[in-house]
Structure formats: C-alpha cells, structure tokens
Design an enzyme around this catalytic site. Structure first.
Site, short mmCIF file in Angstrom:
data_model
loop_
_atom_site.label_atom_id
_atom_site.label_comp_id
_atom_site.label_asym_id
_atom_site.label_seq_id
_atom_site.Cartn_x
_atom_site.Cartn_y
_atom_site.Cartn_z
N THR A 17 -11.97 0.71 -7.47
CA THR A 17 -10.82 1.55 -7.85
C THR A 17 -9.56 0.68 -7.81
O THR A 17 -9.22 0.04 -8.78
CB THR A 17 -10.69 2.79 -6.94
OG1 THR A 17 -10.73 2.37 -5.56
CG2 THR A 17 -11.81 3.77 -7.20
N LYS A 27 -16.87 -1.74 -2.14
CA LYS A 27 -15.55 -1.51 -2.71
C LYS A 27 -14.65 -0.98 -1.59
O LYS A 27 -15.11 -0.34 -0.64
CB LYS A 27 -15.59 -0.54 -3.89
CG LYS A 27 -15.96 0.91 -3.59
CD LYS A 27 -14.87 1.79 -3.05
CE LYS A 27 -13.65 1.80 -3.93
NZ LYS A 27 -12.57 2.67 -3.31
N THR A 73 -12.44 3.33 4.53
CA THR A 73 -12.55 3.98 3.23
C THR A 73 -13.22 3.05 2.27
O THR A 73 -12.61 2.12 1.80
CB THR A 73 -11.21 4.36 2.68
OG1 THR A 73 -11.33 5.68 2.26
CG2 THR A 73 -10.71 3.71 1.50
N GLU A 75 -4.57 -3.31 0.21
CA GLU A 75 -3.57 -3.15 -0.85
C GLU A 75 -2.28 -3.89 -0.50
O GLU A 75 -1.58 -3.52 0.44
CB GLU A 75 -3.33 -1.67 -1.10
CG GLU A 75 -4.54 -1.01 -1.72
CD GLU A 75 -4.50 0.50 -1.69
OE1 GLU A 75 -5.21 1.11 -2.52
OE2 GLU A 75 -3.79 1.06 -0.86
N ASN A 96 0.71 2.67 -3.04
CA ASN A 96 0.36 4.03 -2.62
C ASN A 96 1.41 5.06 -2.97
O ASN A 96 1.09 6.25 -3.11
CB ASN A 96 0.06 4.03 -1.13
CG ASN A 96 -1.29 3.41 -0.83
OD1 ASN A 96 -2.31 4.03 -1.02
ND2 ASN A 96 -1.30 2.14 -0.43
N THR A 110 0.78 8.90 -9.77
CA THR A 110 1.91 9.25 -10.65
C THR A 110 2.04 8.33 -11.84
O THR A 110 1.21 7.55 -12.14
CB THR A 110 3.23 9.19 -9.85
OG1 THR A 110 3.34 7.89 -9.26
CG2 THR A 110 3.26 10.23 -8.78
#
Length: 386
Positions: free
Chosen positions: A139, A165, A176, A259, A381, A386
C-alpha cells in the site's frame, strides 16, 4: 517449492497498480497469527473461523487498497466470497483458502471489481515471483519486501521464502502488516504453532513505527512438506533459528520503510530480570516520540531514553545502568564525559543505529526495532485518504 502465483489489477487501488494476489500450493500445514485489535477486519474474523475447522490449506488470496475493516456483516460476507471464489476457480475443497486485506478502513470492497480480479489472477497462474508478489500486496510501502533463505539440517537442505508489507500503523499486537512465509519442511502443526509463536514474539511483535495497532495484521507460516527434512523435538531449535532469521529480516524491512523514516534503530536491552521485562523496556523506548524525533534530529539525548524506561515504574536501580549509542558510552550510573560531536556524526552518517542498554538485573535480553519520526510521516498520514 511448487507455489503458483496469480496477480491482477482489479482497480481497488487509486494508482491502478496490482492489487490482487492469489497463491496456490499443495495442501499444507500452516500456522496463523492475527491481530488482537478489537476492531478486527472481516478477513481476520473469517480466517479465525477457518483456522478452527482445518489444519491444512491450499491457497491464499490478498487484496490491497481496501482493509475491509469496520464493514459489518456485508464485509464478512465479502471476505467469505473472496475465499469461495478462489476455491471454486482453483477447484479446491471447502475451507482451503485464507483471505487477507490491507488498505483504508471503513470502506466496502468493490466486489464486482474484486471478483473479476480474482478470476483473472486464478486463470493466469505462474511460478512464484517474490518481488512481484510483494508489490501486489503493498500500500504505502516504498519498496517491496521479500526474502529467500536456504539452509541445511541433519544433512538435508530446506528453503524458506517470505514476503511482507507494512510501512505505517506499526505496533504489536501485531505490527500493521501482512507477512507470508513458506518452507518446504515436514512438520506437525502443533510444533509449527509453537515455533511460530516464539518467532512472532521476537520479530513482528518486537517492532514499532508509530505505536498504532492495526485491524488487519496477519502472519502466516506454511509448511508444504516437499523436502525430506522432518522437523522434530531434536532439531526444532535449529529450524526455529532459521525461521526467525527470515521473519526478522522482513520485520526490519517494515521498520526501515516506516513512513518517512530515515533510520532503522535497533534497541538491545541486556540483563533484564526476565524476558518480559527486557521486552517491555525495549518497547517503552521504541514508543517514545521524544526519543524518535531526537534520532531524526541526530541528537544523542540520552535523557529521553532513560526517562522512557523510568516511566515503567519497574524500580530499576539507575546507578547500575549503562547506556550506549553506537560505540559511545553515554551513561554509566551517572552522566559520562563522551565526545558528543562524534556521537552526533554517528547518528548523522548512519542509516542503521544501535542502542545498547544494560539493566544489570538478570540474564534476559531482548531486541526491539523502531525508526525515527519525521516530518514526512505527518505529511503522509495527514493526506492518506484526501
């Protein structure tokens, strides 16, 4: 190993990348570890149900781009439908396929697209390509995570292949993430379950990016039994070490890809009174946003490390504690006169940082992995949906 792979672009991901993965293999013993989050996603609930009914599976199906979490009864039915589609397309029996999803929470799967994608993947099976399989389940990952290992026990060779992943929303239980590891050894399910639990605790349950536990975390180990090597009570430790090596390498990739992360940080806790205590201390440091932002700023602010440990209220005698950042002893019962500028350069010039904390309370050790916390993490994040 004879593992077949099918991938497809179903249109679930806005990017249009591959988002369906199907893996087919001979009926195999497996061990499954799933998230403990109370808001468990529909595929997690489905897989828990299946794991109570069968000791062997023959396929998995994964979709990326949609977590199918917090989607109610419709979500569960969709997860079940994904499994049944694979079983029908591959001519398997009932309860032979497990389902996994990853992506945005709270959105129903576009099942018309998913159905077409699964059928296409099943109709175009090829030999397993670890890199392509890892890309299909990604992702926000910035690179595909896969690992291959070959070892020998009792003069017999065996293989372990793994993909994973994960990049954000990383914290046990579990992180996660999705991870699938395949090995060709012969092993009883009860023994595989025991080994997998130990491996999980030392790898995927000892990493952190942002302290956020997910709804979809899943770790699957499949033993196809294609080699002559049989794992038993005599050689289980040697095999477990090999499996742990693969899982740890995949777990480290997840943290390294946190991230926006610029540093992989290995926290070694030594001389804890118990393994549980050593792990708890490592986790406390890994969870400290003050510590992680200091690492991003190349600041050897050891006070943030020790204060994170102190807030556990473990009655640790800090007059006996020693703390290293890299090779720099920076605390030994009291502040140490160290070369701060060289320590700063160590943090600045290395992408992999080591922290060693000696508690002097016993013989138990634990290693925890985390990453720094950066501006980019907030940006990624803040803009995720959005």
């Amino acid at each position: 190993m004879n593992i077949k792979m099918g991938i497809a672009k179903a249109g679930i991901k806005p990017s249009g990348d591959y988002d369906i993965l199907v893996l087919k293999f001979r009926p195999s013993v497996y061990s499954l570890v799933l998230t403990q989050n109370s808001l468990a996603a529909a595929p997690v609930v489905y897989d828990r149900m299946v794991s109570q009914m069968t000791d062997r599976i023959s396929a998995i199906v994964v979709n990326s781009g949609n977590a199918n979490a917090a989607t109610g009864e419709e979500g569960f039915q969709n997860a079940q439908m994904m499994a049944e589609l694979v079983e029908e397309c591959l001519e398997l029996g009932d309860n032979q396929a497990l389902v996994f999803s990853t992506g945005v929470i709270g959105v129903q799967l576009p099942m018309e697209k998913v159905e077409k994608g699964i059928k296409k993947a099943c109709q175009n099976l090829t030999d397993l390509d670890l890199e392509k399989a890892a890309k299909a389940i990604s992702t926000t990952d910035s690179f595909p995570k896969y690992y291959s290992y070959e070892g020998s026990i009792d003069g017999k060779t065996f293989r372990i292949l793994g993909i994973a992943k994960g990049a954000g929303m990383i914290h046990p239980n579990m992180a996660t993430m999705l991870s699938y590891i395949f090995t060709d050894v012969k092993i009883e399910k009860s023994l595989l379950d025991k080994i997998t639990k130990v491996v999980t605790d030392r790898s995927f349950n000892s990493i952190d990016v942002d302290g956020c536990e997910s709804t979809n975390d899943s770790f699957l180990v499949v033993a196809t039994g294609e080699t002559d090597l049989e794992i038993n009570e005599k050689n289980k430790t040697e095999f477990a070490k090999s499996l742990l090596h693969v899982a740890t390498e995949l777990a480290k990739m997840i943290v390294k890809d946190g991230e926006g992360a610029t540093k992989l940080i290995q926290i070694n806790v030594h001389n804890g009174s118990t393994k549980e205590e050593a792990k708890k201390v490592g986790e406390a440091i890994a969870l400290s946003n003050l510590f992680k932002t200091a690492m991003f700023g190349n600041d050897p602010n050891w006070g943030r490390i020790l204060s994170a440990v102190g807030q556990l209220h473990l009655d640790i005698d800090f007059s006996r504690v020693k703390l290293y950042i890299g090779d720099f002893l920076i605390y030994s019962g009291q502040p140490v006169d160290y070369d701060r500028e060289k320590a700063v350069q160590y943090l600045k010039n290395n992408k992999e940082i080591t922290i060693d904390l000696y508690l002097e309370r016993g013989d138990s050790d634990w290693t925890y992995y985390t990453c720094d916390l950066t501006y980019r993490y907030v940006e990624i994040n803040a803009e995720y949906t959005t």
